[in-house]
Design an enzyme around this catalytic site. Structure first.
Site, PDB file in Angstrom:
ATOM      1  N   GLY A  31       0.838  -1.191   0.000  1.00 11.30           N
ATOM      2  CA  GLY A  31       0.000   0.000   0.000  1.00 11.30           C
ATOM      3  C   GLY A  31       0.868   1.234   0.000  1.00 11.30           C
ATOM      4  N   GLY A  33       1.012   5.662   1.499  1.00 12.93           N
ATOM      5  CA  GLY A  33       0.443   6.697   2.343  1.00 12.93           C
ATOM      6  C   GLY A  33       1.195   7.989   2.177  1.00 12.93           C
ATOM      7  N   GLY A  34       1.143   8.830   3.209  1.00 13.56           N
ATOM      8  CA  GLY A  34       1.710  10.153   3.089  1.00 13.56           C
ATOM      9  C   GLY A  34       3.213  10.168   2.938  1.00 13.56           C
ATOM     10  N   MET A  35       3.897   9.160   3.434  1.00 13.89           N
ATOM     11  CA  MET A  35       5.350   9.164   3.382  1.00 13.89           C
ATOM     12  C   MET A  35       5.883   8.426   2.161  1.00 13.89           C
ATOM     13  SD  MET A  35       8.071   8.197   6.383  1.00 13.89           S
ATOM     14  CE  MET A  35       7.495   9.556   7.387  1.00 13.89           C
ATOM     15  N   GLY A  36       5.187   7.432   1.689  1.00 15.74           N
ATOM     16  CA  GLY A  36       5.674   6.668   0.552  1.00 15.74           C
ATOM     17  C   GLY A  36       4.952   5.350   0.420  1.00 15.74           C
ATOM     18  N   VAL A  38       4.705   1.068   0.701  1.00 21.87           N
ATOM     19  CA  VAL A  38       5.098  -0.041   1.570  1.00 21.87           C
ATOM     20  C   VAL A  38       5.077  -1.318   0.747  1.00 21.87           C
ATOM     21  CG1 VAL A  38       4.629  -1.310   3.685  1.00 21.87           C
ATOM     22  CG2 VAL A  38       4.086   1.114   3.550  1.00 21.87           C
ATOM     23  N   LYS A  52       9.408   0.170   3.851  1.00 18.58           N
ATOM     24  CA  LYS A  52       8.783   1.454   3.544  1.00 18.58           C
ATOM     25  C   LYS A  52       9.785   2.301   2.777  1.00 18.58           C
ATOM     26  CE  LYS A  52       5.867   3.527   6.113  1.00 18.58           C
ATOM     27  NZ  LYS A  52       5.127   4.186   7.201  1.00 18.58           N
ATOM     28  N   ASP A 146       1.925   9.844  15.860  1.00 17.57           N
ATOM     29  CA  ASP A 146       0.819   9.482  14.979  1.00 17.57           C
ATOM     30  C   ASP A 146       0.170   8.182  15.446  1.00 17.57           C
ATOM     31  OD1 ASP A 146      -0.927   9.880  12.882  1.00 17.57           O
ATOM     32  OD2 ASP A 146       0.337   8.860  11.402  1.00 17.57           O
TER      33      ASP A 146
END
Length: 743
Positions: A31, A33-36, A38, A52, A146
Site C-alpha cells: 500500500g 500513504g503520506g510518506m511513501g 510499503v 517502507k 501518529d
C-alpha cells in the site's frame, strides 16, 4: 499510513516499483500513504519483512532525509515489546527506506470497522499492550506522534504498535513546514499539536486515550468531521468515552486532559492497569490470555506496516536456520597442570575446559526493561507502587524483598508459534506488560508462547531476535577457588555457543586477570598481579605466545583498554598517592600520556573512538562514570551517569553510542544498566538477577552483553540479549570464570 483492506494476492508491482531495495527482494506492493510506498519483501536470510520507501519528492528534501535517518536510527533502539521491530534502514536508488519485522494481523481500525467494539478481554489487552509499547518508545527518547487505530496491529501474539518514530521527519520536511501543513491524523492529535506548541510524550498519552475509547465504543471520543471541526472539538469539547470498566474509565479521562502536564505517563497507565485499585486476580484474568480474533490469522493472511492484505506471496528459500542440532561432545580430558578444582585438563594450549552446553534460564516472569526505576513510593498518580498478591503466579519466593532491594524480575521466554497457522483461538501470555510494572515499574511487552513450544536458546524467530554470536570471549579462569583474597587466575578463551573454555596462558605461579582483546583480536592485554603493590600490564599473542610486560606502573588490580588502532593501551597508573588514567604506546612503553590530573580515585578505563571512559569519585565521593577526549588530555570531560549511588565497570557498545555499566545501589546489589555514552539519555536496566552482575562486555555485533554473575568467589559467565533480555549461562558448570571481554 492509512490502513487498506484488500483481498487476493495483493497489488502487482507497478512499472516504476523497484524489484530490489538494498539487499531485500520486493515480493509485492502492500500500500501507500503520506510518506511513501510499503512493500512486502524478503531479506537475505529468507525472512519476510516490511519495507517502507519514501516518495521521490521527500527523498530530495534535505531536511526530511536528515531527520528520517536520525529518527529511524533512534527507532532501532526501541525494545521490541508490543512494537514492530525496526530492523534496518538505508538508501537505494537515492531513496531512503526503512525495514521492519513482518506483522501478521489486522489493524485495530479495520477490526472495529468490521466487527464493532472489542470484547472486555481484548479491550484490556489493547490498553495494556499499547501502553507497554509507549513506555518502550518513550524510554528510547522517541515520541510516536501518529498513534491511531490504523497504527495498532492486532496480531496472533497481541497488539503491536507500528510506524513509531518517523512522523517527526515529515514535521520538519522543509516543503511541508513552509506551507504550515500539520502532519497528523484529525481526531487522534493532542491539542498542543493542533496549536503547534511543544510536543512531548504527553501527546502520545492523549492519543492512547482516544484509541482506547474508540476500541470500547467503535467511534472517536470527539466524533467525526473534517480537520477544522475535529480541531475545535479537541481544543474545546468534552470527550465522550462511554462506560469504560475501571480503572480504564479514570485513566482514559486523565489521558484526555487538555493540559499535557496533567496527563499520566505511559508507566503510570501500566502501574494502574495491572496493580492499582482493581483486583489483581481480575486484572490477571484478562491479561494472561490474549484471544486472537477469528479473522486475524487465516493461512497466508498478512498485515504489514499499517496495510491489510490476503494471500501475500510466500518467500522463496528455507526459513532462517537455528543453531546446530545436538550437544557439543565432551571435552577431552588429560593430565598435567594446571587443574580446575582438582580436575586435570588436557595438557598444552588450548586446553578444553568444561563439558556442558549452555543452559537457558527461563524460570520466572519477564524482566523489566527501559526507563529506569520507579521512584520509591511513587505509583500511578502518586499512589504506592503496585504489589503482587501473595500466592499469585507472579510471586517469587526465592527473590529478596524489603527496603534497600530493587524489585526482582525473571527472564522472558522465547516467542513461539508461527503467523498464519489456524484461525484465532491461539492463546498468548501477556505477562510481560503485567510483570514489568508489578516487579520493576518499567516496561516489557507480552511474548506469545506455549509451555510446550519453547524455542531453543539463540534461535532466530519470525520477530528476529539475534542469535548468540560464536565469537570467543577472553576470560579469567580460576585454577582453584580463593578470589579475591587469593588469586589463582589464568587467561582463557570461552566459546559462548558451546560453553567450551580453554587456557591461553596458564601458570601456577601467577595471578593473571582482566584480559582484553585488541581491536583486531590478534593480541590480548591483561593484568598480572604479583603482590599487593605490584601490578603489571602484559600483552601476548592470541595463542598465548610472545607474552611480554609493557609497564609495571599500574595501580591496583585494574582493567586496561586498547586504543581503536590497537597501538596504545589506557591503564590506571600510579601517581604519588593517587591514581590517574595514562596511555602507553605498546611499541614504545616508556612513552606515556596522562589523560587525567585530578586527585579523585579512579578505575576501570574503557576506550571507544576518541573517548576514554572510567569511573571516578570526583563527584561527592560517589563512583561516577566520566569520559575524556584522548586527543586533548585534561579537556572534554563528560559526566555519563547521574545517580546518587556508586556505579562502575563502564563498557562501550561497538558503535560507541551506548554504555553498559554496573549499578551498585547497595553493597550487595549489582545490576547491569545501559545508557547513552554522551550522558544525555535515560538509563535502562538490563539485568535484575538476585545475585550480583558485573563486568559487562558487548558482543562484537552489539546484540548481546556478557556479564560475570554470582558471588565474588563463585562467578560464572552469562549472556543477555539486549533486545529482549533473554539470557543464558555460557560458561561451563564446573569451575569459576570471570572478567569476560567479548568485543
Amino acid at each position: 499510513m492509512e490502513s487498506q483492506r484488500r483481498t487476493g494476492t495483493g497489488r502487482p508491482l507497478r512499472p516504476d516499483d523497484p524489484e530490489r531495495v538494498g539487499s531485500y527482494t520486493i515480493l509485492g506492493r502492500i500500500g501507500e500513504g503520506g510518506m511513501g510506498a510499503v512493500y512486502l519483501g524478503r531479506g537475505p536470510d529468507g525472512r519476510q519483512v516490511a519495507i517502507k520507501v519514501v516518495r521521490p519528492e521527500l527523498a530530495h528534501d534535505p531536511g526530511f532525509v536528515a531527520r528520517f535517518r536520525e529518527e529511524v536510527t533512534n527507532a532501532q533502539r526501541v525494545a521490541s515489546f508490543c512494537t514492530a521491530q525496526v530492523l534496518d534502514h538505508g538508501e537505494s536508488a537515492d531513496r531512503a527506506y526503512m525495514v521492519t519485522e513482518y506483522i501478521d494481523g489486522v489493524s485495530l481500525k479495520d477490526y472495529v470497522k468490521e466487527h464493532g467494539e472489542l470484547s472486555p478481554g481484548m479491550l484490556q489487552g489493547v490498553a495494556v499492550g499499547v501502553a507497554a509499547a509507549l513506555v518502550a518508545i518513550h524510554a528510547a527518547g522517541l515520541i510516536h506522534r501518529d498513534l491511531k487505530p490504523a497504527n495498532v496491529m492486532l496480531s496472533y501474539s497481541g497488539p503491536r504498535v507500528i510506524d513509531f518514530g518517523i512522523a517527526r521527519a515529515l514535521d520538519v520536511a522543509s516543503g511541508l513546514t513552509m506551507t504550515g501543513q500539520l502532519v497528523g491524523s484529525p481526531g487522534w492529535m493532542a491539542p498542543e499539536r493542533i496549536l503547534q506548541q511543544q510536543v512531548t510524550t504527553a501527546a502520545d498519552i492523549f492519543s492512547w486515550g482516544c484509541l482506547v475509547a474508540f476500541a470500547q465504543n467503535g467511534i472517536n471520543p470527539f466524533g467525526t468531521g473534517d480537520f477544522s471541526v475535529m480541531s475545535a472539538r479537541l481544543l474545546h469539547g468534552d470527550p465522550q468515552v462511554g462506560e469504560l470498566p475501571s480503572p480504564l474509565d479514570r485513566l482514559v479521562r486523565a489521558a484526555l486532559d487538555k493540559e499535557p502536564r496533567n496527563r499520566p505517563t505511559a508507566r503510570d497507565l501500566l502501574l494502574t492497569m495491572v496493580g492499582g485499585e482493581s483486583s489483581e486476580a481480575a486484572v490477571l484474568g484478562t491479561l494472561t490470555a490474549w484471544q486472537s480474533p477469528v479473522p486475524l490469522a487465516p493461512r497466508g493472511a498478512t498485515r504489514v506496516m499499517g496495510e491489510s492484505t490476503r494471500e501475500a506471496p510466500s518467500p522463496a528459500g528455507p526459513p532462517p536456520a537455528g543453531p546446530p542440532a545436538g550437544s557439543p561432545p565432551d571435552a577431552a580430558r588429560g593430565s598435567g597442570p594446571p587443574t580446575a578444582y582438582g580436575t586435570p585438563l588436557e595438557s598444552g594450549p588450548p586446553t578444553a575446559y568444561g563439558d556442558r552446553p549452555p543452559t537457558s534460564h527461563d524460570a520466572g516472569p519477564p524482566t523489566a526493561y527501559g526507563g529506569g526505576p520507579v521512584p520509591r513510593g511513587a505509583g500511578a498518580f502518586g499512589s504506592a507502587p503496585a504489589t503482587v498478591a501473595a500466592g499469585s503466579p507472579l510471586e517469587s519466593p526465592t527473590r529478596p524483598s524489603g527496603p534497600g532491594t530493587r524489585p526482582p524480575t525473571g527472564r522472558p521466554p522465547e516467542p513461539s508459534g508461527r503467523p498464519g497457522q489456524g484461525r484465532g483461538g491461539r492463546r498468548a501470555v501477556l505477562a510481560g506488560a503485567v510483570v514489568v510494572v508489578l516487579a520493576a515499574g518499567a516496561v516489557t511487552g507480552w511474548l506469545a508462547f506455549r509451555p510446550d513450544d519453547k524455542k531453543p536458546s539463540g534461535t532466530t524467530t519470525a520477530a528476529g531476535p539475534a542469535p548468540l554470536p560464536d565469537d570467543p570471549l577472553v576470560v579469567r579462569i580460576d585454577r582453584q577457588p580463593g578470589w579475591p583474597d587469593k588469586c589463582y587466575g589464568s587467561i582463557g578463551k570461552l566459546v559462548p555457543t558451546t560453553a567450551k573454555a580453554s587456557y591461553v596462558l596458564a601458570r601456577n605461579d601467577t595471578c593473571d586477570i582482566l584480559p582484553r582483546w585488541s581491536p583486531d583480536r590478534k593480541k590480548i592485554a591483561f593484568t598480572r598481579s604479583t603482590g599487593l603493590a605490584v601490578n603489571e600490564l602484559w600483552v601476548m599473542n592470541a595463542d598465548g605466545s610472545g607474552a611480554a610486560m609493557v609497564t609495571n606502573q599500574m595501580s591496583g588490580r585494574s582493567r586496561v583498554a586498547w586504543s581503536p588502532d590497537g597501538k596504545k593501551i589506557a591503564f590506571v597508573a600510579k601517581a604519588g598517592t593517587g591514581r590517574q588514567i595514562d596511555v602507553v604506546d605498546v611499541a614504545a612503553p616508556h612513552s606515556t600520556l596522562r589523560l587525567t590530573t585530578d586527585d579523585a580515585f579512579k578505575d576501570d578505563p574503557a576506550w571507544c573512538g576518541s573517548r576514554v571512559a572510567f569511573w571516578s569519585r570526583r563527584t561527592g565521593g560517589l563512583q561516577t562514570i566520566f569520559t575524556v577526549d584522548a586527543a586533548t588530555p585534561g579537556k572534554g570531560r563528560v559526566q555519563v551517569t547521574h545517580v546518587d549511588h556508586d556505579v562502575n565497570d563502564p563498557s562501550f557498545s561497538p558503535d560507541c553510542k551506548q554504555m553498559a555499566y554496573t549499578d551498585q545501589p547497595t553493597k550487595d546489589t549489582r545490576h547491569i544498566w545501559i545508557t547513552t555514552a554522551d550522558g544525555k539519555g535515560t538509563a535502562r536496566q538490563l539485568t535484575s538477577d538476585s545475585t550480583r552482575d558485573m563486568d559487562a562486555t558487548w558482543s562484537p555485533d552489539g546484540t548481546w552483553i556478557a556479564v560475570a554473575r554470582g558471588a565474588t568467589a563463585l562467578p560464572s559467565i552469562w549472556a543477555i540479549r539486549v533486545s529482549d533480555r533473554h539470557e543464558q549461562r555460557i560458561s561451563p558448570s564446573q569451575g569459576n570464570m570471570a572478567h569476560p571481554d567479548w568485543s
